[in-house]
Motif scaffolding. Structure first.
Motif, PDB file in Angstrom:
ATOM      1  N   GLY A  65       1.059  -1.417  -0.099  1.00  0.00           N
ATOM      2  CA  GLY A  65      -0.028   0.210   0.002  1.00  0.00           C
ATOM      3  C   GLY A  65       0.918   1.549   0.287  1.00  0.00           C
ATOM      4  N   LEU A  66       2.455   1.220   1.343  1.00  0.00           N
ATOM      5  CA  LEU A  66       2.557   2.206   0.926  1.00  0.00           C
ATOM      6  C   LEU A  66       3.427   3.182  -0.663  1.00  0.00           C
ATOM      7  CD1 LEU A  66       4.377   1.716   4.107  1.00  0.00           C
ATOM      8  CD2 LEU A  66       3.307   3.544   3.391  1.00  0.00           C
ATOM      9  N   LEU A  77       2.425   7.443   8.143  1.00  0.00           N
ATOM     10  CA  LEU A  77       3.234   6.931   9.438  1.00  0.00           C
ATOM     11  C   LEU A  77       1.561   5.829   9.895  1.00  0.00           C
ATOM     12  CD1 LEU A  77       4.984   9.867   9.965  1.00  0.00           C
ATOM     13  CD2 LEU A  77       6.324   7.928   9.435  1.00  0.00           C
ATOM     14  N   SER A  78       0.646   6.363   9.640  1.00  0.00           N
ATOM     15  CA  SER A  78      -0.236   5.733  10.177  1.00  0.00           C
ATOM     16  C   SER A  78      -0.955   3.791  10.296  1.00  0.00           C
ATOM     17  CB  SER A  78      -1.721   6.545  10.751  1.00  0.00           C
ATOM     18  OG  SER A  78      -1.658   6.067   8.806  1.00  0.00           O
ATOM     19  N   VAL A  79       0.224   2.996   9.061  1.00  0.00           N
ATOM     20  CA  VAL A  79      -0.004   1.660   9.065  1.00  0.00           C
ATOM     21  C   VAL A  79      -0.268   1.134  10.061  1.00  0.00           C
ATOM     22  CG1 VAL A  79       0.075   1.830   6.425  1.00  0.00           C
ATOM     23  CG2 VAL A  79       2.035   1.814   8.129  1.00  0.00           C
ATOM     24  N   ALA A  80       0.862   1.339  10.884  1.00  0.00           N
ATOM     25  CA  ALA A  80       0.845   0.334  11.715  1.00  0.00           C
ATOM     26  C   ALA A  80      -0.227   0.081  12.843  1.00  0.00           C
ATOM     27  CB  ALA A  80       1.705   0.574  12.881  1.00  0.00           C
ATOM     28  N   LEU A 179       0.202 -12.648  -2.249  1.00  0.00           N
ATOM     29  CA  LEU A 179       1.193 -12.744  -3.504  1.00  0.00           C
ATOM     30  C   LEU A 179       0.303 -12.289  -4.523  1.00  0.00           C
ATOM     31  CD1 LEU A 179       3.656 -16.349  -3.551  1.00  0.00           C
ATOM     32  CD2 LEU A 179       4.251 -13.547  -3.543  1.00  0.00           C
ATOM     33  N   ALA A 180      -0.908 -12.905  -4.186  1.00  0.00           N
ATOM     34  CA  ALA A 180      -2.725 -12.616  -4.834  1.00  0.00           C
ATOM     35  C   ALA A 180      -2.466 -11.048  -4.891  1.00  0.00           C
ATOM     36  CB  ALA A 180      -3.020 -13.385  -4.445  1.00  0.00           C
ATOM     37  N   ILE A 181      -2.453 -10.738  -4.019  1.00  0.00           N
ATOM     38  CA  ILE A 181      -2.489  -9.466  -3.651  1.00  0.00           C
ATOM     39  C   ILE A 181      -1.755  -8.481  -4.362  1.00  0.00           C
ATOM     40  CG2 ILE A 181      -2.383  -7.064  -1.983  1.00  0.00           C
ATOM     41  CD1 ILE A 181      -4.000  -9.075  -0.250  1.00  0.00           C
ATOM     42  N   ALA A 182      -0.514  -8.928  -4.082  1.00  0.00           N
ATOM     43  CA  ALA A 182       1.155  -7.788  -4.948  1.00  0.00           C
ATOM     44  C   ALA A 182       1.217  -8.017  -6.489  1.00  0.00           C
ATOM     45  CB  ALA A 182       2.548  -8.625  -4.811  1.00  0.00           C
ATOM     46  N   PHE A 223      -4.291   6.180  -0.075  1.00  0.00           N
ATOM     47  CA  PHE A 223      -4.853   5.979   1.234  1.00  0.00           C
ATOM     48  C   PHE A 223      -5.718   5.499   1.850  1.00  0.00           C
ATOM     49  CE2 PHE A 223      -2.469  10.510   0.925  1.00  0.00           C
ATOM     50  CZ  PHE A 223      -1.626  10.300   2.024  1.00  0.00           C
ATOM     51  N   VAL A 224      -6.770   5.474   0.810  1.00  0.00           N
ATOM     52  CA  VAL A 224      -7.694   4.708   1.066  1.00  0.00           C
ATOM     53  C   VAL A 224      -7.115   2.835   1.087  1.00  0.00           C
ATOM     54  CG1 VAL A 224      -9.951   3.102   0.651  1.00  0.00           C
ATOM     55  CG2 VAL A 224      -9.121   5.662   0.565  1.00  0.00           C
ATOM     56  N   ILE A 225      -6.286   2.290  -0.195  1.00  0.00           N
ATOM     57  CA  ILE A 225      -5.987   1.096  -0.734  1.00  0.00           C
ATOM     58  C   ILE A 225      -4.637   0.899   0.426  1.00  0.00           C
ATOM     59  CG2 ILE A 225      -4.221   0.391  -2.353  1.00  0.00           C
ATOM     60  CD1 ILE A 225      -5.501   2.213  -4.153  1.00  0.00           C
ATOM     61  N   THR A 226      -3.653   1.797   1.257  1.00  0.00           N
ATOM     62  CA  THR A 226      -3.442   1.462   1.974  1.00  0.00           C
ATOM     63  C   THR A 226      -3.738   1.719   3.236  1.00  0.00           C
ATOM     64  OG1 THR A 226      -1.992   2.754   1.266  1.00  0.00           O
ATOM     65  CG2 THR A 226      -1.098   2.486   3.078  1.00  0.00           C
TER      66      THR A 226
END
Lengths: 343, 275
Positions: A65-66, A77-80, A179-182, A223-226
């Motif tokens: 996502g990032l 910075l909010s992912v975690a 992997l599928a998402i990647a 940002f929605v994706i992340t």
């Protein structure tokens, strides 16, 4: 062309390849190093434990996502914090079924990502400070909805079973999901209009707006994706630890950003790729595993040394990248220019 | 709060050049570890009034300053993105500090260091005087020196500044080194207040408190004019908010949400003002 010429040409191509794919070369080197350094490093247990490490799975999802966010010239910075919030929500929703829990985790992640996106793209605030506030807010929110407790889920919870499922005794099932998402992210990033628009906005937002791109929409979307991917990472975290713990995953946002940058995506925006991010994630995962392995080999590396080595490792790669891309003389010339010496 | 304000002064300069320093907390741990080792190894030397305190301060400031200079080298010389360059020291710095102290907690025996943290002078605490001195020196530097012009120029447009003869790299070395020195000073103050050197927690997580205070104060993260008064206001606002929320027995988690909202609101106000 004679034999020698062809040989030299081959070397030159190898050099160009190495310069463009620094992280991949380091990854290959590290994998090879582990093969020589340790007998039986590549046994079934060890490989499977690398493949199912949180570095690879949870941080991998955040890093994918990032890559979109960083390529668009922003930062998250909010992912975690979002992931932890999602894991608590999923733990609370667990009694209502696995799909509700999963949907809740991804949904709350996407929602928090949307808040980030709206504040950055439509209100016009700097993403660093918006997502920093979101990091604070999500940590607070997680403590609030969990009422400061760790929320356990049952071992029979299907998500836990799925997370620990190994296909052929080696490949963890969640890795296939990552992997599928990647793969989807790669198509979106490198083979679809969306990725091109993201890169254009990251490269020069003013110019891309003049060309008619609706930049707010796209900037909010990254940002929605992340957020959604961090939410899924939160669900995986819950499955791994079987606890919705509001104090989990401290500092993971910086590890995820480091993974993206190690892969070669520039924080300045306008450049990046999903594949290089995956290389960066794999590199971090394997180095952390080697540190653990070294620890188990009778040479005790306490956590202080581990942090020093992790830091030095990140340093080594960014320095190599800086030198490789700058190519010695070019760095010197640029430095002279920056010193005000006429070229 | 005084330590945060001192750090925020240094961070204002870095942010004004378009950079950022995530490693302030680890720099404090490094400076604190150096001071702690000195106090444990040479207790009689550091207990001499005047000279002892000066020695502790000097060592902490020097050690943290050297690591700050390393940050400056990475950013200015190798051209590495500031976030990543200082992330290295954020991760590794605290590890080094804990290695040096073997992860132990040192109790401070040195009376002058305690007095620095807890003592009073003319009705104000000693640390407040030091904070005021740092702010005043910084204000004078920002108002009167060419260096301040250079900082603004680098933050505005690096290439144009270089073209106009600004020593861009030296300016970057300078701001990161200053940040390191101030972190060393803040470390000694914190040690004096706590009466102990605890490298695991000294300055832990402070980087975000410091950066948000600077941004709330109106210095743009994209670089440009350093707003020192704004930074001090930002520190006061955020710290007073934290203290008053805590003193009204508002739970920590609710306080975090309120702080996040205040940061966003303050930045929106800044944005409207600048338009």
């Amino acid at each position: 062309m004679n034999e020698t010429g062809r040989f030299l040409n081959g070397w030159r191509h190898a050099g160009v390849f190495a310069r463009r794919n620094g992280a991949l070369c380091v990854l290959i080197f590290v994998l090879f190093f582990a093969l020589i350094r340790y007998d039986g490093f590549y046994n079934q247990f060890n490989v499977s434990s690398i493949l199912s490490s949180t570095e690879l799975l949870c941080i991998g999802l955040m890093a994918i996502g990032l890559t979109f966010v960083i390529a668009a010239g922003e930062i998250d910075l909010s992912v975690a914090g979002v992931a932890v919030c999602s894991s608590v929500v999923a733990a609370l929703l667990a009694p209502f079924g696995v799909l509700t829990a999963l949907g809740g985790a991804v949904g709350i992640g996407a929602l928090l990502g949307l808040v980030n996106g709206l504040l950055v793209a439509y209100v016009g605030l700097p993403s660093f400070i918006v997502t920093l506030a979101m990091l604070l807010a999500t940590r607070g929110l997680s403590l609030m909805i969990s009422e400061r407790n760790k929320i356990p889920v049952d071992y029979s919870f299907p998500l836990v079973g799925f997370y620990n499922m190994k296909i052929g005794g080696l490949i963890p099932a969640p890795l296939l999901v990552v992997l599928a998402i990647a793969a989807i992210a790669w198509v979106l990033f490198s083979r679809a209009r969306f990725g091109l628009h993201v890169l254009a906005i990251g490269g020069d937002r003013g110019a891309s707006e003049l060309m008619g791109l609706r930049s707010p929409r796209i900037r909010a979307a990254v940002f929605v994706i992340t957020g959604a991917l961090s939410g899924l990472a939160g669900a995986f975290l819950l499955a791994k630890t079987t606890t919705g713990n509001p104090l989990e995953a401290q500092g993971w946002e910086l590890t995820a950003i480091a993974a993206v940058v190690l892969g070669g995506t520039s924080l300045a925006g306008g450049r990046g790729s999903i594949i290089s991010t995956l290389v960066g994630v794999a590199l971090l995962a394997i180095v952390f595993q080697i540190l653990n392995y070294e620890n188990g080999q009778g040479i005790p590396i306490n956590s202080y040394w581990q942090n020093v080595i992790r830091g030095m490792f990140v340093l080594a790669i960014v320095v190599v990248q800086a030198l490789a891309s700058g190519n010695g003389p070019r760095i010197r010339r640029r430095n002279q220019q920056l010193d005000g010496v006429p070229a | 709060m005084t330590a945060i304000a001192i750090l925020a002064v240094g961070m204002t300069l870095i942010v004004a050049t378009g950079g950022i320093d995530l490693s302030v907390g680890s720099l404090m741990a490094l400076g604190g570890a150096a001071a702690g080792v000195l106090m444990v190894e040479a207790p009689e030397l550091t207990s001499i009034p005047g000279i002892g305190l000066l020695l502790v301060l000097l060592v902490a400031i020097l050690v943290a300053g050297i690591f700050g200079f390393v940050n400056g080298l990475l950013v200015g010389w190798l051209g590495i993105q500031p976030i990543i360059a200082t992330l290295v020291l954020l991760i590794a710095g605290r590890g080094v500090a804990q290695l040096v102290t073997s992860g132990r907690l040192f109790t401070v025996e040195s009376a002058p260091v305690i007095a620095l943290g807890r003592g009073q002078f003319l009705g104000l605490s000693n640390q407040t005087w030091i904070m005021l001195a740092v702010i005043i020196v910084a204000a004078i530097i920002l108002r009167t020196t060419v260096f301040a012009r250079y900082v603004v120029a680098v933050g505005g447009n690096e290439k144009a500044a270089a073209g106009a003869g600004v020593p861009v790299r030296k300016v970057k070395f300078a701001v990161y080194t200053i940040m390191g020195c101030l972190a060393g000073l803040a470390a000694v103050l914190s040690i004096g207040i706590n009466g102990a050197v605890d490298t695991a927690n000294l300055g832990l997580g402070w980087e975000f408190a410091v950066i948000s205070a600077v941004v709330v104060g109106g210095t743009a993260l994209t670089g440009g004019r350093p707003k020192l008064a704004g930074t001090i206001g930002g520190v006061a606002l955020l710290q007073l908010l934290a203290f008053s929320l805590a003193s009204h027995n508002i739970p920590k988690e609710v306080a975090m949400l309120i702080q996040a909202a205040v940061i966003i609101a303050a930045v929106i106000v800044q944005l409207r003002k600048n338009r």
